[in-house]
Design a protein around this motif. Structure first.
Motif, mmCIF file in Angstrom:
data_model
loop_
_atom_site.group_PDB
_atom_site.id
_atom_site.type_symbol
_atom_site.label_atom_id
_atom_site.label_comp_id
_atom_site.label_asym_id
_atom_site.label_seq_id
_atom_site.Cartn_x
_atom_site.Cartn_y
_atom_site.Cartn_z
ATOM 1 N N VAL A 74 -23.180 -5.959 13.773
ATOM 2 C CA VAL A 74 -23.224 -4.538 13.393
ATOM 3 C C VAL A 74 -21.983 -4.176 12.579
ATOM 4 C CG1 VAL A 74 -23.145 -2.176 14.295
ATOM 5 C CG2 VAL A 74 -24.672 -3.856 15.344
ATOM 6 N N ASP A 75 -20.817 -4.677 13.012
ATOM 7 C CA ASP A 75 -19.583 -4.430 12.258
ATOM 8 C C ASP A 75 -19.662 -5.022 10.853
ATOM 9 O OD1 ASP A 75 -18.426 -2.997 14.174
ATOM 10 O OD2 ASP A 75 -16.860 -4.436 14.723
ATOM 11 N N MET A 76 -20.262 -6.223 10.771
ATOM 12 C CA MET A 76 -20.401 -6.865 9.471
ATOM 13 C C MET A 76 -21.221 -5.981 8.535
ATOM 14 S SD MET A 76 -22.316 -10.438 8.534
ATOM 15 C CE MET A 76 -23.857 -9.947 7.788
ATOM 16 N N LEU A 77 -22.319 -5.428 9.063
ATOM 17 C CA LEU A 77 -23.162 -4.556 8.239
ATOM 18 C C LEU A 77 -22.400 -3.311 7.802
ATOM 19 C CD1 LEU A 77 -26.640 -4.784 10.044
ATOM 20 C CD2 LEU A 77 -25.875 -5.971 7.993
ATOM 21 N N SER A 78 -21.629 -2.739 8.722
ATOM 22 C CA SER A 78 -20.925 -1.513 8.342
ATOM 23 C C SER A 78 -19.833 -1.806 7.308
ATOM 24 C CB SER A 78 -20.359 -0.795 9.574
ATOM 25 O OG SER A 78 -19.164 -1.391 9.963
ATOM 26 N N HIS A 79 -19.182 -2.978 7.437
ATOM 27 C CA HIS A 79 -18.219 -3.393 6.407
ATOM 28 C C HIS A 79 -18.903 -3.516 5.055
ATOM 29 C CE1 HIS A 79 -14.242 -4.293 7.894
ATOM 30 N NE2 HIS A 79 -14.789 -4.683 9.046
ATOM 31 N N ALA A 80 -20.080 -4.159 5.074
ATOM 32 C CA ALA A 80 -20.807 -4.399 3.826
ATOM 33 C C ALA A 80 -21.181 -3.073 3.169
ATOM 34 C CB ALA A 80 -22.053 -5.233 4.095
#
Length: 296
Positions: free
Chosen positions: A171-177
């Motif tokens: 989820v963090d990866m998606l929000s970073h992206a």
């Protein structure tokens, strides 16, 4: 007349965006992935300590990433924040959009299945990126990133050092992206618009008149590549349409400088790096590409 050129501008603008956005998406997802799943220790293990080896390694590493020049900037920024030295990150940024299999294959097809164009293009790209990397390793200390990018990631970083579940990381990866996409996206749109305007209002005939000698024809083609801001997957098809009017060397210059420096990625680099560094980097690239094209 006005409406016709406006329509043309609009069409070029939209086509540049449509070409670039998929690669930016790939880029920001890879960047998010690096942020969440790749640790500084892993990177330190991969990259040789010796500067020459590190540069060589990074130039060749570009072959594994089917990234476009617009998608590569967020990836490189993330790598620098993870502690990759500048002299390794920059050559990777320069070669990845050129020596990856997709681009080389499209170059091969665009020039009627001639392998020599592919060799010239990838060869010159590797030489330029290697030389630039070596010079940077002596000239610059530190990662040359603008402050604003570095502060918030340190803040995030403390956040990540605690063990997290895969789901939370994902989820963090998606929000970073997503964050990255919007921060990079505005520069892409501005760059695409400027490139479209230049293509619409710049007369090709004028350029042909200037490009009579070897040196001027290389300069004209390099300028065209900068202005047209094509994605490296497609630029070979445009370049091949010039092959009757321009020399092989100048077409190679077009194919090498475009993915390294164009309007779109210059704006993106300026949003990530110090201005002085970007200026110096572009000068080195331009000089080496020009000289290389004259050898060809």
């Amino acid at each position: 007349m006005f409406s016709q050129s406006f329509l043309q501008l609009n069409t070029i603008f939209i086509s540049i965006l449509i070409e670039s956005i998929p690669f930016i998406l790939i880029g920001v997802f890879i960047s998010g992935f690096i942020q969440m799943f790749v640790s500084e220790e892993m990177i330190a293990r991969i990259i040789p300590k010796n500067r020459f080896l590190a540069v060589l390694y990074a130039t060749l590493f570009g072959a594994l990433f089917p990234a476009c020049e617009c998608g590569i900037v967020p990836i490189v920024r993330r790598l620098l924040l993870k502690g990759v030295p500048l002299h390794a990150a920059i050559p990777f940024m320069l070669t990845a959009p050129i020596i990856n299999p997709i681009v080389l294959f499209s170059t091969y097809i665009a020039f009627g299945n001639q392998i020599d164009m592919v060799l010239y293009r990838s060869g010159l790209a590797l030489v330029v990126a290697f030389l630039v990397g070596i010079i940077l390793s002596f000239q610059f200390k530190g990662n040359q990133l603008l402050e604003k990018g570095t502060r918030n990631t340190h803040h995030h970083h403390h956040h990540h050092s605690t063990k997290q579940t895969f789901k939370k990381k994902f989820v963090d990866m998606l929000s970073h992206a997503v964050d990255e996409f919007f921060s990079v996206g505005k520069y892409l749109i501005l760059g695409a618009f400027i490139a479209a305007a230049m293509q619409t209002y710049l007369k090709t005939s004028t350029l042909l008149e200037i490009g009579q000698t070897d040196v001027t024809s290389s300069i004209v083609m390099m300028f065209l590549a900068f202005v047209m801001s094509l994605c490296s997957e497609a630029d070979a098809f445009i370049a091949s349409s010039f092959s009757s009017t321009f020399s092989v060397g100048s077409i190679v210059a077009f194919l090498v400088i475009g993915p390294m420096v164009d309007i779109k990625n210059t704006l993106m680099m300026l949003s990530v790096f110090n201005k002085r560094f970007v200026f110096i980097l572009i000068c080195y690239i331009a000089i080496f590409v020009l000289v290389g094209s004259l050898f060809i």
